[in-house]
Design a protein around this motif. Structure first.
Motif, PDB file in Angstrom:
ATOM      1  N   ASP A 148       0.856  -1.200   0.000  1.00 45.77           N
ATOM      2  CA  ASP A 148       0.000   0.000   0.000  1.00 45.77           C
ATOM      3  C   ASP A 148       0.887   1.244   0.000  1.00 45.77           C
ATOM      4  O   ASP A 148       1.958   1.248   0.617  1.00 45.77           O
ATOM      5  CB  ASP A 148      -0.871   0.037   1.269  1.00 45.77           C
ATOM      6  CG  ASP A 148      -1.967  -1.013   1.189  1.00 45.77           C
ATOM      7  OD1 ASP A 148      -2.296  -1.438   0.055  1.00 45.77           O
ATOM      8  OD2 ASP A 148      -2.450  -1.425   2.261  1.00 45.77           O
ATOM      9  N   ILE A 149       0.401   2.290  -0.649  1.00 44.42           N
ATOM     10  CA  ILE A 149       1.212   3.510  -0.651  1.00 44.42           C
ATOM     11  C   ILE A 149       1.113   4.213   0.707  1.00 44.42           C
ATOM     12  O   ILE A 149       0.114   4.084   1.411  1.00 44.42           O
ATOM     13  CB  ILE A 149       0.809   4.477  -1.791  1.00 44.42           C
ATOM     14  CG1 ILE A 149      -0.654   4.873  -1.650  1.00 44.42           C
ATOM     15  CG2 ILE A 149       1.088   3.900  -3.148  1.00 44.42           C
ATOM     16  CD1 ILE A 149      -0.956   6.152  -2.384  1.00 44.42           C
ATOM     17  N   ILE A 150       2.195   4.925   1.041  1.00 45.62           N
ATOM     18  CA  ILE A 150       2.215   5.678   2.300  1.00 45.62           C
ATOM     19  C   ILE A 150       2.281   7.163   1.946  1.00 45.62           C
ATOM     20  O   ILE A 150       3.281   7.622   1.378  1.00 45.62           O
ATOM     21  CB  ILE A 150       3.444   5.280   3.155  1.00 45.62           C
ATOM     22  CG1 ILE A 150       3.361   3.786   3.481  1.00 45.62           C
ATOM     23  CG2 ILE A 150       3.539   6.132   4.419  1.00 45.62           C
ATOM     24  CD1 ILE A 150       4.602   3.247   4.139  1.00 45.62           C
ATOM     25  N   PRO A 151       1.221   7.923   2.231  1.00 45.66           N
ATOM     26  CA  PRO A 151       1.229   9.346   1.866  1.00 45.66           C
ATOM     27  C   PRO A 151       2.371  10.090   2.563  1.00 45.66           C
ATOM     28  O   PRO A 151       2.832   9.679   3.635  1.00 45.66           O
ATOM     29  CB  PRO A 151      -0.129   9.853   2.364  1.00 45.66           C
ATOM     30  CG  PRO A 151      -0.948   8.644   2.613  1.00 45.66           C
ATOM     31  CD  PRO A 151      -0.011   7.523   2.924  1.00 45.66           C
ATOM     32  N   PRO A 152       2.830  11.189   1.953  1.00 44.97           N
ATOM     33  CA  PRO A 152       3.939  11.945   2.528  1.00 44.97           C
ATOM     34  C   PRO A 152       3.629  12.471   3.924  1.00 44.97           C
ATOM     35  O   PRO A 152       2.474  12.784   4.225  1.00 44.97           O
ATOM     36  CB  PRO A 152       4.134  13.103   1.551  1.00 44.97           C
ATOM     37  CG  PRO A 152       2.968  13.078   0.617  1.00 44.97           C
ATOM     38  CD  PRO A 152       2.350  11.739   0.685  1.00 44.97           C
ATOM     39  N   SER A 153       4.666  12.544   4.756  1.00 46.97           N
ATOM     40  CA  SER A 153       4.502  13.109   6.108  1.00 46.97           C
ATOM     41  C   SER A 153       4.409  14.634   6.005  1.00 46.97           C
ATOM     42  O   SER A 153       4.897  15.229   5.054  1.00 46.97           O
ATOM     43  CB  SER A 153       5.706  12.694   6.958  1.00 46.97           C
ATOM     44  OG  SER A 153       6.217  13.785   7.645  1.00 46.97           O
ATOM     45  N   ARG A 154       3.798  15.249   6.975  1.00 52.90           N
ATOM     46  CA  ARG A 154       3.676  16.722   6.979  1.00 52.90           C
ATOM     47  C   ARG A 154       4.767  17.349   7.840  1.00 52.90           C
ATOM     48  O   ARG A 154       4.726  18.521   8.158  1.00 52.90           O
ATOM     49  CB  ARG A 154       2.313  17.145   7.543  1.00 52.90           C
ATOM     50  CG  ARG A 154       1.155  16.643   6.753  1.00 52.90           C
ATOM     51  CD  ARG A 154       0.880  17.518   5.517  1.00 52.90           C
ATOM     52  NE  ARG A 154       0.015  16.803   4.580  1.00 52.90           N
ATOM     53  CZ  ARG A 154       0.272  16.673   3.289  1.00 52.90           C
ATOM     54  NH1 ARG A 154       1.347  17.190   2.760  1.00 52.90           N
ATOM     55  NH2 ARG A 154      -0.538  16.011   2.491  1.00 52.90           N
ATOM     56  N   ARG A 155       5.720  16.528   8.248  1.00 54.45           N
ATOM     57  CA  ARG A 155       6.675  16.985   9.250  1.00 54.45           C
ATOM     58  C   ARG A 155       8.129  16.809   8.799  1.00 54.45           C
ATOM     59  O   ARG A 155       8.991  17.598   9.136  1.00 54.45           O
ATOM     60  CB  ARG A 155       6.456  16.110  10.500  1.00 54.45           C
ATOM     61  CG  ARG A 155       6.500  16.786  11.819  1.00 54.45           C
ATOM     62  CD  ARG A 155       5.988  15.864  12.928  1.00 54.45           C
ATOM     63  NE  ARG A 155       6.240  14.448  12.734  1.00 54.45           N
ATOM     64  CZ  ARG A 155       7.395  13.831  12.931  1.00 54.45           C
ATOM     65  NH1 ARG A 155       8.442  14.499  13.314  1.00 54.45           N
ATOM     66  NH2 ARG A 155       7.507  12.528  12.727  1.00 54.45           N
ATOM     67  N   PHE A 167       9.546   3.019   3.431  1.00 54.07           N
ATOM     68  CA  PHE A 167       9.601   1.925   4.404  1.00 54.07           C
ATOM     69  C   PHE A 167       8.592   2.037   5.545  1.00 54.07           C
ATOM     70  O   PHE A 167       8.508   1.161   6.401  1.00 54.07           O
ATOM     71  CB  PHE A 167      11.023   1.811   4.969  1.00 54.07           C
ATOM     72  CG  PHE A 167      12.051   1.523   3.893  1.00 54.07           C
ATOM     73  CD1 PHE A 167      11.901   0.435   3.053  1.00 54.07           C
ATOM     74  CD2 PHE A 167      13.142   2.359   3.705  1.00 54.07           C
ATOM     75  CE1 PHE A 167      12.826   0.170   2.052  1.00 54.07           C
ATOM     76  CE2 PHE A 167      14.080   2.106   2.705  1.00 54.07           C
ATOM     77  CZ  PHE A 167      13.917   0.996   1.877  1.00 54.07           C
ATOM     78  N   GLY A 168       7.859   3.142   5.603  1.00 52.37           N
ATOM     79  CA  GLY A 168       6.768   3.256   6.583  1.00 52.37           C
ATOM     80  C   GLY A 168       7.203   3.562   7.994  1.00 52.37           C
ATOM     81  O   GLY A 168       6.392   3.500   8.912  1.00 52.37           O
ATOM     82  N   LYS A 169       8.491   3.844   8.186  1.00 59.25           N
ATOM     83  CA  LYS A 169       8.893   4.268   9.528  1.00 59.25           C
ATOM     84  C   LYS A 169       9.945   5.387   9.406  1.00 59.25           C
ATOM     85  O   LYS A 169      10.611   5.490   8.359  1.00 59.25           O
ATOM     86  CB  LYS A 169       9.441   3.098  10.347  1.00 59.25           C
ATOM     87  CG  LYS A 169      10.612   2.370   9.724  1.00 59.25           C
ATOM     88  CD  LYS A 169      11.024   1.264  10.676  1.00 59.25           C
ATOM     89  CE  LYS A 169      12.268   0.528  10.403  1.00 59.25           C
ATOM     90  NZ  LYS A 169      12.977   0.231   9.328  1.00 59.25           N
TER      91      LYS A 169
END
Ligand code: CMC
Length: 381
Positions: A148-155, A167-169
């Motif tokens: 599944d895709i992981i949307p970009p972080s806002r931070r 990698f989701g972390k």
């Protein structure tokens, strides 16, 4: 064009087509500057976001300017769901650069300033595009791996966010610094085939998205992107430092090219390779895994002994593949990562070139026949 005194510059080798303030390479000395700053200093003290600012504005940012750019990159990192959907539906065996090229091409019409070629609008578009290519690159990985895709972080910053979307972390400090430095080292390199393709497109007063699509298309070819993948394959095949000398001598005797060595411009050690090597060492230290590093060092030693006098030394691709491999990045993503970094340099060149645009239109020397008699198709045997 015809005539006997024509000089042909195959591959436009050594033809200077424009002036630039973006980068300076001294291939004999192995020196590279971006906008006046030595690459070593940028790799040591700077960040990819700051280098983007340097390329787009031709100076280093003040604190507030850098913070604004970082914020802007974060805010523009999402890509329209229709484009994500298209990326998911591409054939399983699609080349990652084809997915990237088509995704960037599809982004153009979504940009409200697509047809505005003013410098200010093109800088705004360069920022939006740079923000999105990181996401596209990470999504290519997720889609190829069936995840599944992981949307970009806002931070997170650009490099950290890229690893996070893959990698989701949140990545550790060394991994994100390595990606940050890799992005800096790949950001700009004067006028290789891809940047020349981008300039050719923009010189018709097309648009910046089309120009970057041209750059990505040119980078896809193995003579430009992709040597790091092959260099990594070779190191894995050699396996141990003890086998390096015999392998290289045999390959050279068979007239094979050793990937990650030699360069059209550098006839000395590529300064980017030296920096990559140092981060490769740090990574090996962190993981306490030395075999590939020692194998690579041995290959380097053998190659320099044999071919150093011909000006053949390691280039950026020799150590980069091994570094990415240790970070768990699959080799099919190496060239898209190159494109992700080089989007900054491509867009900067496009913006610079438009300030004094001249349609790029070289000539070819005609060597075919003339004045042939047209024969109707029924009479051709
Ligand atoms: N291994 C073995 N011999 C080599 C190599 C190599 N990697 N590179 C050049 N040579 C030899 C070549 O055989 C020729 O020998 P001779 O004079 O006896 O015929 C001589 O060096 C000059 O070669 P050339 O092909 O005229 O040199 P070039 O400036 O056109 O080549 C190159 C540049 C990058 C295409 C070439 O060095 C090469 O094929 N390297 C391997 C692929 C590679 O690592 N590519 C990544 C380049 S860096 C990417 C970037 O900056 O973005």
């Amino acid at each position: 064009m015809s005539g006997s005194d024509v000089v042909i510059h195959k591959g436009l080798e050594n033809i200077i087509i424009t002036e630039t303030t973006l980068s300076y390479i001294d291939g004999e000395k192995g020196i590279l500057y971006y906008a006046g700053y030595p690459i070593e200093d940028l790799a040591k003290y700077s960040t990819f976001e700051e280098v983007c600012f340097l390329l787009w504005y031709n100076r280093l940012p003040k604190r507030k300017e850098l913070d604004d750019l970082k914020k802007n990159l974060i805010e523009n990192a999402d890509i329209p769901w229709e484009i994500v959907d298209f990326m998911k539906k591409t054939p399983k065996n699609a080349h990652p650069m084809d997915i990237m090229k088509t995704a960037v091409s599809a982004l153009g019409p979504y940009d409200p300033e697509l047809e505005d070629n003013s410098k200010e609008a093109n800088i705004r578009k360069a920022i939006r595009l740079q923000a999105k290519v990181g996401t596209i690159t990470a999504y290519i990985y997720r889609i190829k791996e069936g995840l599944d895709i992981i949307p970009p972080s806002r931070r997170l910053g650009y490099a950290e966010n890229f690893l996070y979307m893959m990698f989701g972390k949140e990545p550790d400090k060394l991994s994100s610094r390595i990606i940050d430095v890799a992005l800096i080292l790949h950001a700009e390199h004067e006028l290789p085939a891809s940047t020349t393709a981008a300039l050719t497109t923009i010189s018709t007063l097309s648009d910046i998205y089309s120009a970057i699509v041209s750059g990505i298309a040119a980078l896809k070819g193995p003579l430009h992107g992709g040597a790091n993948e092959k260099a990594l394959e070779m190191l894995k095949e050699i396996k141990t430092p003890e086998r390096a000398e015999e392998y290289i001598k045999k390959a050279l005797a068979e007239k094979k090219r050793i990937m990650g060595f030699g360069h059209r411009v550098y006839k000395a050690y590529d300064p980017r390779a030296r920096i990559f090597k140092e981060y490769f060492r740090k990574l090996c230290e962190q993981k306490n895994e030395w075999t590939m590093y020692q194998t690579a060092e041995k290959v380097e030693e053998v190659m320099i002994n044999l071919l150093g006098k011909k000006g053949i030394f390691p280039n950026i691709d020799f150590y980069s593949g091994a570094v990415y491999d240790m970070l768990g990045i699959p080799s099919y993503l190496f060239t898209p990562m190159f494109a992700m970094a080089r989007t900054s340099g491509w867009t900067a060149h496009v913006i610079e070139y438009l300030q004094d645009n001249r349609l790029i239109r070289p000539r070819a020397h005609y060597i075919g026949q003339l004045d042939l008699k047209y024969i109707p198709i029924e009479q051709r045997e």
